[in-house]
Design an enzyme around this catalytic site. Structure first.
Site, short mmCIF file in Angstrom:
data_model
loop_
_atom_site.label_atom_id
_atom_site.label_comp_id
_atom_site.label_asym_id
_atom_site.label_seq_id
_atom_site.Cartn_x
_atom_site.Cartn_y
_atom_site.Cartn_z
N LYS A 66 -4.21 -9.01 1.29
CA LYS A 66 -5.17 -8.03 0.11
C LYS A 66 -6.19 -9.12 0.00
O LYS A 66 -6.82 -10.24 -0.46
CB LYS A 66 -4.88 -7.29 -0.92
CG LYS A 66 -4.67 -6.02 -0.48
CD LYS A 66 -5.04 -4.65 0.93
CE LYS A 66 -4.46 -4.03 0.67
NZ LYS A 66 -4.82 -2.51 2.01
N ASP B 146 -6.54 -8.05 5.27
CA ASP B 146 -7.35 -6.71 5.35
C ASP B 146 -8.26 -6.40 3.78
O ASP B 146 -8.62 -7.21 2.94
CB ASP B 146 -6.45 -6.31 4.46
CG ASP B 146 -6.79 -4.04 4.96
OD1 ASP B 146 -8.59 -3.88 4.65
OD2 ASP B 146 -5.75 -2.73 4.66
N GLU C 112 -8.55 -6.57 9.21
CA GLU C 112 -8.45 -5.85 8.76
C GLU C 112 -9.86 -4.78 8.26
O GLU C 112 -9.96 -5.65 7.42
CB GLU C 112 -7.00 -4.76 8.11
CG GLU C 112 -7.00 -3.09 8.57
CD GLU C 112 -5.64 -3.42 7.81
OE1 GLU C 112 -4.48 -3.78 8.89
OE2 GLU C 112 -4.87 -1.90 7.15
N GLU D 55 -7.97 2.88 9.44
CA GLU D 55 -7.42 4.30 8.97
C GLU D 55 -8.69 5.20 8.08
O GLU D 55 -7.99 6.59 7.73
CB GLU D 55 -6.54 2.83 7.91
CG GLU D 55 -8.13 1.83 6.94
CD GLU D 55 -7.18 1.92 5.63
OE1 GLU D 55 -6.59 0.53 6.07
OE2 GLU D 55 -7.09 2.34 4.67
N ASP E 7 -4.22 6.99 10.85
CA ASP E 7 -2.73 7.20 9.79
C ASP E 7 -2.90 8.84 10.17
O ASP E 7 -3.51 9.35 9.91
CB ASP E 7 -3.97 6.60 8.11
CG ASP E 7 -2.67 7.09 7.34
OD1 ASP E 7 -1.80 9.18 7.33
OD2 ASP E 7 -2.53 6.65 6.95
N HIS F 270 -1.98 3.29 10.52
CA HIS F 270 -2.15 2.44 9.34
C HIS F 270 -0.76 3.77 8.29
O HIS F 270 -1.04 5.13 8.41
CB HIS F 270 -2.90 3.42 8.99
CG HIS F 270 -3.70 2.88 6.87
ND1 HIS F 270 -2.83 4.24 6.77
CD2 HIS F 270 -3.65 2.42 6.24
CE1 HIS F 270 -3.83 3.88 5.55
NE2 HIS F 270 -3.51 2.40 5.42
N GLU G 159 3.77 -0.56 9.52
CA GLU G 159 3.65 -0.74 8.38
C GLU G 159 4.17 -0.40 7.12
O GLU G 159 4.29 0.87 7.28
CB GLU G 159 2.08 -0.48 7.86
CG GLU G 159 0.99 -0.79 6.52
CD GLU G 159 -0.09 -0.18 6.32
OE1 GLU G 159 -0.72 -0.13 7.26
OE2 GLU G 159 -0.50 -1.58 6.06
CA CA Z 1 -6.02 -1.64 5.35
#
Ligand code: CA
Length: 377
Positions: free
Chosen positions: A166, A194, A220, A246, A269, A296, A329
């Protein structure tokens, strides 16, 4: 077979340790599951991504259109529900709620016919998928580099061959983290990053250039989902593949991302973009434009099972003796509800997850867990 009842389950619980991504701190996690019951008592389950009480309210709005409808008519129901709120919600909550209904209908159809969803869709192309570990959130205590390097060692030790970091905590912090984790895990482990749209295109490009040398598998959500020109700029400027999607919805929402080839890796997603019906259409569109698809996933085992069913049917793009396979994921951050709602948890072994073979989504719901985590809607 007609639909007899539809129920929403709003679940929520406190986390043992709060964590942050680039946009917010979390100290609770929730889920919204939809249960659709056919006349013979068979039930199907779905899940919505997004704020649980709000998506549950939209499902209740859809309810009168569903009672008495043909339980097998996934496509007709999708179109009816979408059209019913088309003028008021082409993205966001109405589509997230519709996604949960659609997933539940596919699960129900599979249970009625005794076949897994991927069989109903004419496949599988694969029996298992490689998973990558999502996590690497910031915690309150300790030094973030130490915490996250330790987490990287933990995930690799558990068998994961790829991990997603992240970012979005400031460019210098992000760069330090990427270098520290690559140094810790060595060259053989996949690293994705991401930013959860924390940057504008200028900042994202500056960050990307300083981590390009680390063999990053994808970058991402570098910029906000509305900034399509920003996506184009970032993709043109960096050698790192760009991922996103996403926060996008339906075939119409995904059209510019796909047709403009604004991302290298598309991430619809299934619990948000329109369910299994719509996400397969989005994936087929992406295939026509040569764009990779890796869904996602950030929900409970219900959403994870739906993703596995779709992953079983995603086409090789392009096919060959050694085609590139889509990845699962697999969120590893704290989520007490995630596997508790399943009678048998979905697990990875050596970084791989098997596609469930049972009817429908291939899972059974633990109703005691629903009562444990239920909150007032
Ligand atoms: Ca993400």
């Amino acid at each position: 077979m007609k639909i007899r009842e539809i129920r929403t389950h709003v679940l929520e619980t406190q986390l043992a340790e709060p964590f942050a991504y680039s946009q917010a701190w979390y100290d609770r996690r929730g889920a919204m599951l939809v249960e659709i019951e056919a006349e013979d008592g068979t039930t199907g389950w779905g899940e919505a991504f997004g704020p649980a009480r709000l998506t549950a309210a939209v499902v209740q709005h859809y309810r009168p259109r569903l009672i008495g409808a043909d339980a097998m008519a996934t496509e007709a129901i999708w179109q009816d529900l979408y059209n019913s709120l088309r003028d008021h919600g082409q993205k966001g909550l109405p589509i997230e709620a519709l996604s949960a209904v659609d997933i539940a209908l596919w699960d129900l159809k599979g249970k009625l016919l005794g076949l897994p969803v991927h069989r109903l869709m004419g496949e599988p192309l694969r029996q298992r998928v490689q998973a990558y570990a999502t996590g690497f959130y910031r915690k309150r205590g300790g030094q973030f580099l130490d915490n996250l390097v330790a987490e990287a060692h933990q995930r690799v030790g558990e068998g994961f061959g790829a991990i997603k970091l992240k970012l979005g905590f400031g460019i210098d912090d992000d760069i330090a983290l990427c270098h520290a984790v690559r140094a810790a895990v060595g060259p053989g482990i996949g690293i994705m990053v991401d930013a959860n749209h924390a940057y504008d295109a200028t900042a994202a490009i500056r960050l990307g250039r300083r981590i390009e040398e680390l063999d990053i598998a994808w970058f991402e959500e570098p910029v906000p989902p509305e900034d399509l020109a920003g996506y184009a700029e970032v993709k043109a400027a960096l050698r790192i593949p760009i991922a996103g999607g996403e926060a996008e919805f339906t075939r119409w929402g995904f059209r510019p991302l796909i047709a403009g080839r604004l991302v290298d890796v598309l991430q619809p997603d299934i619990c948000a973009a329109g369910g299994l019906s719509e996400t397969r259409k989005i994936a087929d569109m992406a295939s026509a434009f040569g764009v990779r698809v890796n869904p996602h996933v950030w929900g409970t085992g219900v959403g994870l099972a739906a993703a596995l069913q779709l992953l079983a049917v995603l086409p090789h793009n392009p096919p060959g003796l050694h085609p590139l396979e889509p990845l699962l994921e697999f969120d590893q951050s704290e989520h007490p509800i995630r596997m508790a709602v399943l009678n048998a948890p979905i697990v990875q072994r050596d970084g791989w997850v098997r596609i469930p073979e049972g009817p429908g989504l291939g899972i059974e719901i633990d109703r005691a867990a629903l009562e444990q985590f239920r909150v007032a809607a």
